[in-house]
Design a protein around this motif. Structure first.
Motif, PDB file in Angstrom:
ATOM      1  N   ASP A 126       2.175  -6.234  -9.285  1.00  0.00           N
ATOM      2  CA  ASP A 126       0.804  -5.784  -9.518  1.00  0.00           C
ATOM      3  C   ASP A 126      -0.062  -5.905  -8.271  1.00  0.00           C
ATOM      4  OD1 ASP A 126       1.213  -5.304 -12.353  1.00  0.00           O
ATOM      5  OD2 ASP A 126       1.331  -7.480 -12.549  1.00  0.00           O
ATOM      6  N   ASP A 127       0.482  -6.499  -7.212  1.00  0.00           N
ATOM      7  CA  ASP A 127      -0.254  -6.647  -5.953  1.00  0.00           C
ATOM      8  C   ASP A 127      -0.018  -5.408  -5.100  1.00  0.00           C
ATOM      9  OD1 ASP A 127      -1.738  -7.568  -3.876  1.00  0.00           O
ATOM     10  OD2 ASP A 127      -0.286  -9.067  -3.207  1.00  0.00           O
ATOM     11  N   SER A 128      -0.532  -4.279  -5.560  1.00  0.00           N
ATOM     12  CA  SER A 128      -0.278  -3.010  -4.886  1.00  0.00           C
ATOM     13  C   SER A 128      -1.438  -2.048  -5.101  1.00  0.00           C
ATOM     14  CB  SER A 128       1.011  -2.375  -5.412  1.00  0.00           C
ATOM     15  OG  SER A 128       0.876  -2.075  -6.792  1.00  0.00           O
ATOM     16  N   ILE A 129      -1.519  -1.048  -4.250  1.00  0.00           N
ATOM     17  CA  ILE A 129      -2.416   0.077  -4.478  1.00  0.00           C
ATOM     18  C   ILE A 129      -1.617   1.350  -4.221  1.00  0.00           C
ATOM     19  CG2 ILE A 129      -4.380  -1.301  -3.721  1.00  0.00           C
ATOM     20  CD1 ILE A 129      -4.528   0.538  -1.260  1.00  0.00           C
ATOM     21  N   ILE A 130      -1.967   2.422  -4.914  1.00  0.00           N
ATOM     22  CA  ILE A 130      -1.209   3.668  -4.815  1.00  0.00           C
ATOM     23  C   ILE A 130      -2.146   4.791  -4.399  1.00  0.00           C
ATOM     24  CG2 ILE A 130       0.395   5.216  -5.986  1.00  0.00           C
ATOM     25  CD1 ILE A 130       0.791   2.965  -8.063  1.00  0.00           C
ATOM     26  N   LEU A 131      -1.739   5.507  -3.361  1.00  0.00           N
ATOM     27  CA  LEU A 131      -2.494   6.638  -2.830  1.00  0.00           C
ATOM     28  C   LEU A 131      -1.681   7.917  -3.009  1.00  0.00           C
ATOM     29  CD1 LEU A 131      -3.264   5.054   0.674  1.00  0.00           C
ATOM     30  CD2 LEU A 131      -4.618   4.767  -1.408  1.00  0.00           C
ATOM     31  N   PRO A 132      -2.317   9.083  -3.044  1.00  0.00           N
ATOM     32  CA  PRO A 132      -1.563  10.336  -3.013  1.00  0.00           C
ATOM     33  C   PRO A 132      -0.731  10.429  -1.738  1.00  0.00           C
ATOM     34  CG  PRO A 132      -3.850  10.732  -3.642  1.00  0.00           C
ATOM     35  CD  PRO A 132      -3.770   9.308  -3.177  1.00  0.00           C
ATOM     36  N   THR A 133       0.435  11.016  -1.828  1.00  0.00           N
ATOM     37  CA  THR A 133       1.370  11.050  -0.697  1.00  0.00           C
ATOM     38  C   THR A 133       0.735  11.596   0.578  1.00  0.00           C
ATOM     39  OG1 THR A 133       3.187  11.435  -2.249  1.00  0.00           O
ATOM     40  CG2 THR A 133       3.621  11.856   0.070  1.00  0.00           C
ATOM     41  N   HIS A 134       0.115  12.775   0.491  1.00  0.00           N
ATOM     42  CA  HIS A 134      -0.443  13.393   1.693  1.00  0.00           C
ATOM     43  C   HIS A 134      -1.593  12.568   2.262  1.00  0.00           C
ATOM     44  CE1 HIS A 134       1.752  16.782  -0.114  1.00  0.00           C
ATOM     45  NE2 HIS A 134       1.856  17.239   1.124  1.00  0.00           N
ATOM     46  N   THR A 135      -2.393  11.971   1.396  1.00  0.00           N
ATOM     47  CA  THR A 135      -3.486  11.113   1.848  1.00  0.00           C
ATOM     48  C   THR A 135      -2.930   9.900   2.583  1.00  0.00           C
ATOM     49  OG1 THR A 135      -4.765  11.790  -0.095  1.00  0.00           O
ATOM     50  CG2 THR A 135      -5.547   9.866   1.113  1.00  0.00           C
ATOM     51  N   THR A 180      -3.771  13.724  -9.487  1.00  0.00           N
ATOM     52  CA  THR A 180      -3.074  14.957  -9.826  1.00  0.00           C
ATOM     53  C   THR A 180      -2.388  15.553  -8.599  1.00  0.00           C
ATOM     54  OG1 THR A 180      -5.010  16.333  -9.368  1.00  0.00           O
ATOM     55  CG2 THR A 180      -4.804  15.417 -11.606  1.00  0.00           C
ATOM     56  N   ASP A 181      -1.549  16.571  -8.827  1.00  0.00           N
ATOM     57  CA  ASP A 181      -0.935  17.304  -7.716  1.00  0.00           C
ATOM     58  C   ASP A 181      -1.989  17.932  -6.819  1.00  0.00           C
ATOM     59  OD1 ASP A 181       1.730  16.765  -8.257  1.00  0.00           O
ATOM     60  OD2 ASP A 181       1.954  18.472  -9.604  1.00  0.00           O
ATOM     61  N   ALA A 182      -3.030  18.471  -7.451  1.00  0.00           N
ATOM     62  CA  ALA A 182      -4.087  19.127  -6.678  1.00  0.00           C
ATOM     63  C   ALA A 182      -4.786  18.128  -5.761  1.00  0.00           C
ATOM     64  CB  ALA A 182      -5.097  19.769  -7.624  1.00  0.00           C
ATOM     65  N   GLU A 183      -5.024  16.921  -6.265  1.00  0.00           N
ATOM     66  CA  GLU A 183      -5.660  15.892  -5.437  1.00  0.00           C
ATOM     67  C   GLU A 183      -4.730  15.444  -4.318  1.00  0.00           C
ATOM     68  OE1 GLU A 183      -8.700  13.628  -8.500  1.00  0.00           O
ATOM     69  OE2 GLU A 183      -6.529  13.299  -8.729  1.00  0.00           O
ATOM     70  N   ASP A 184      -3.435  15.483  -4.572  1.00  0.00           N
ATOM     71  CA  ASP A 184      -2.459  15.088  -3.557  1.00  0.00           C
ATOM     72  C   ASP A 184      -2.446  16.093  -2.409  1.00  0.00           C
ATOM     73  OD1 ASP A 184      -0.330  14.179  -2.060  1.00  0.00           O
ATOM     74  OD2 ASP A 184       1.101  14.156  -3.709  1.00  0.00           O
ATOM     75  N   VAL A 185      -2.234  17.357  -2.721  1.00  0.00           N
ATOM     76  CA  VAL A 185      -2.086  18.357  -1.660  1.00  0.00           C
ATOM     77  C   VAL A 185      -3.398  18.628  -0.935  1.00  0.00           C
ATOM     78  CG1 VAL A 185      -0.120  19.441  -2.779  1.00  0.00           C
ATOM     79  CG2 VAL A 185      -2.427  20.281  -3.277  1.00  0.00           C
ATOM     80  N   SER A 186      -4.523  18.255  -1.546  1.00  0.00           N
ATOM     81  CA  SER A 186      -5.817  18.467  -0.882  1.00  0.00           C
ATOM     82  C   SER A 186      -6.326  17.212  -0.178  1.00  0.00           C
ATOM     83  CB  SER A 186      -6.861  18.941  -1.897  1.00  0.00           C
ATOM     84  OG  SER A 186      -7.035  17.978  -2.931  1.00  0.00           O
ATOM     85  N   TYR A 187      -5.458  16.202  -0.033  1.00  0.00           N
ATOM     86  CA  TYR A 187      -5.772  14.988   0.730  1.00  0.00           C
ATOM     87  C   TYR A 187      -7.004  14.246   0.182  1.00  0.00           C
ATOM     88  CZ  TYR A 187      -2.516  16.770   4.278  1.00  0.00           C
ATOM     89  OH  TYR A 187      -1.413  17.227   4.936  1.00  0.00           O
ATOM     90  N   LYS A 188      -7.150  14.209  -1.140  1.00  0.00           N
ATOM     91  CA  LYS A 188      -8.280  13.510  -1.732  1.00  0.00           C
ATOM     92  C   LYS A 188      -8.178  12.010  -1.480  1.00  0.00           C
ATOM     93  CE  LYS A 188     -10.702  16.760  -3.772  1.00  0.00           C
ATOM     94  NZ  LYS A 188     -12.121  17.016  -3.460  1.00  0.00           N
ATOM     95  N   LYS A 189      -9.302  11.396  -1.174  1.00  0.00           N
ATOM     96  CA  LYS A 189      -9.331   9.954  -0.917  1.00  0.00           C
ATOM     97  C   LYS A 189      -9.606   9.218  -2.232  1.00  0.00           C
ATOM     98  CE  LYS A 189     -10.585  10.094   3.970  1.00  0.00           C
ATOM     99  NZ  LYS A 189     -10.388  11.544   4.139  1.00  0.00           N
ATOM    100  N   MET A 209       0.873  -1.162   0.000  1.00  0.00           N
ATOM    101  CA  MET A 209       0.000   0.000   0.000  1.00  0.00           C
ATOM    102  C   MET A 209       0.918   1.221   0.000  1.00  0.00           C
ATOM    103  SD  MET A 209      -2.943   0.972   2.761  1.00  0.00           S
ATOM    104  CE  MET A 209      -3.779  -0.583   2.423  1.00  0.00           C
ATOM    105  N   MET A 210       0.990   1.907  -1.113  1.00  0.00           N
ATOM    106  CA  MET A 210       2.021   2.913  -1.303  1.00  0.00           C
ATOM    107  C   MET A 210       1.445   4.317  -1.408  1.00  0.00           C
ATOM    108  SD  MET A 210       4.614   1.118  -4.027  1.00  0.00           S
ATOM    109  CE  MET A 210       3.420   1.191  -5.373  1.00  0.00           C
ATOM    110  N   GLY A 211       2.193   5.265  -0.855  1.00  0.00           N
ATOM    111  CA  GLY A 211       1.925   6.671  -1.081  1.00  0.00           C
ATOM    112  C   GLY A 211       2.977   7.192  -2.032  1.00  0.00           C
ATOM    113  N   ALA A 212       2.565   7.955  -3.047  1.00  0.00           N
ATOM    114  CA  ALA A 212       3.507   8.467  -4.042  1.00  0.00           C
ATOM    115  C   ALA A 212       2.988   9.780  -4.610  1.00  0.00           C
ATOM    116  CB  ALA A 212       3.719   7.444  -5.154  1.00  0.00           C
ATOM    117  N   ALA A 213       3.837  10.440  -5.382  1.00  0.00           N
ATOM    118  CA  ALA A 213       3.459  11.702  -6.011  1.00  0.00           C
ATOM    119  C   ALA A 213       2.818  11.446  -7.368  1.00  0.00           C
ATOM    120  CB  ALA A 213       4.688  12.598  -6.157  1.00  0.00           C
ATOM    121  N   SER A 214       2.263  12.499  -7.949  1.00  0.00           N
ATOM    122  CA  SER A 214       1.604  12.377  -9.248  1.00  0.00           C
ATOM    123  C   SER A 214       2.585  12.043 -10.369  1.00  0.00           C
ATOM    124  CB  SER A 214       0.871  13.678  -9.585  1.00  0.00           C
ATOM    125  OG  SER A 214       1.784  14.760  -9.665  1.00  0.00           O
TER     126      SER A 214
END
Length: 239
Positions: free
Chosen positions: A199-208, A142-151, A120-125
């Motif tokens: 492929d056994d992974s999921i990626i979330l925005p960093t701040h989220t 997107t960057d905007a979704e990252d910095v705004s903690y979008k789920k 379960m990874m956090g990463a940038a756009s």
């Protein structure tokens, strides 16, 4: 003794000891063949491993930064890197892109199905371009979704198939560690390497991810430079 006479004596010696001469010659042939085979196998294996690693995104101009030193590296739980470190690395004139990474085990649920993953990874756009890992369906955040903690979440191919089968997951809601997330994309299939399913992974925005994992630290920073000749000095500068 002339060269011709020496040659004649050598031939007579070979004829007189045919078995010994044959075995000596056979040993030399086998030795040379073994060396050639080993060198060829070594080069082939090297090229295969390099191509596989590059295929999974870690090319020859990609560098990973971990806290600590080469002799006393910090573990995952003792990471001291922050988002500010990523921002500083991005300021280097030779750095073409950088992404922080957070990694944690977790579970994803959809309906009555549950999938556990160690990735379960956090990463940038910038992740898809930097790690050479394109999206197969939907889009990346997107960057905007990252910095705004979008789920929002992008699923690896294995996770998507396990939870949704042939049903399109884009636009669906899943629970990541018990929190509702919207699925916006599915990564292109990469396959396995040395027993690890990429492929056994999921990626979330960093701040989220930082909020979900309840941490202000990151595991590592991955960045790239334009060419191999730029690596040494850039690494020294980053250190």
């Amino acid at each position: 003794m002339s060269l011709f006479e020496s040659f004649q004596m050598a031939l007579q010696s070979l004829r007189g000891n045919r078995m010994r001469s044959f075995l000596t010659m056979l040993g030399v042939i086998i030795g040379i063949a073994a060396v050639i085979t080993m060198v060829s196998m070594g080069e082939g294996t090297k090229e295969y491993i390099v191509s596989q690693i590059q295929g999974f995104g870690m090319g020859s101009t990609t560098i990973a930064v971990h806290p600590g030193s080469q002799h006393t590296p910090s573990g995952m739980l003792g990471s001291s890197l922050t988002m500010e470190d990523t921002d500083l690395i991005l300021q280097h004139p030779k750095v073409t892109g950088a992404t922080p990474f957070l990694v944690q085990a977790g579970d994803v649920k959809f309906g009555g199905k549950r999938h556990e993953t160690q990735w379960m990874m956090g990463a940038a756009s910038s992740y898809p371009e930097l790690i050479n890992s394109p999206v197969a369906a939907g889009r990346f955040f997107t960057d905007a979704e990252d910095v705004s903690y979008k789920k929002v979440v992008v699923l690896g191919d294995t996770v998507a198939r396990d939870l949704f089968g042939s049903f399109p997951p884009i636009g669906e809601k899943v629970k990541v560690n018990g929190t509702n997330f919207g699925v916006i994309g599915v990564m292109k299939r990469k396959g396995s390497f040395v027993g690890m399913d990429f492929d056994d992974s999921i990626i979330l925005p960093t701040h989220t991810a930082m909020a979900l994992f309840n941490t202000d630290k990151i595991l590592e920073v991955v960045f790239s430079v334009p060419a191999e000749k730029d690596i040494y000095q850039t690494v020294r500068d980053v250190e």
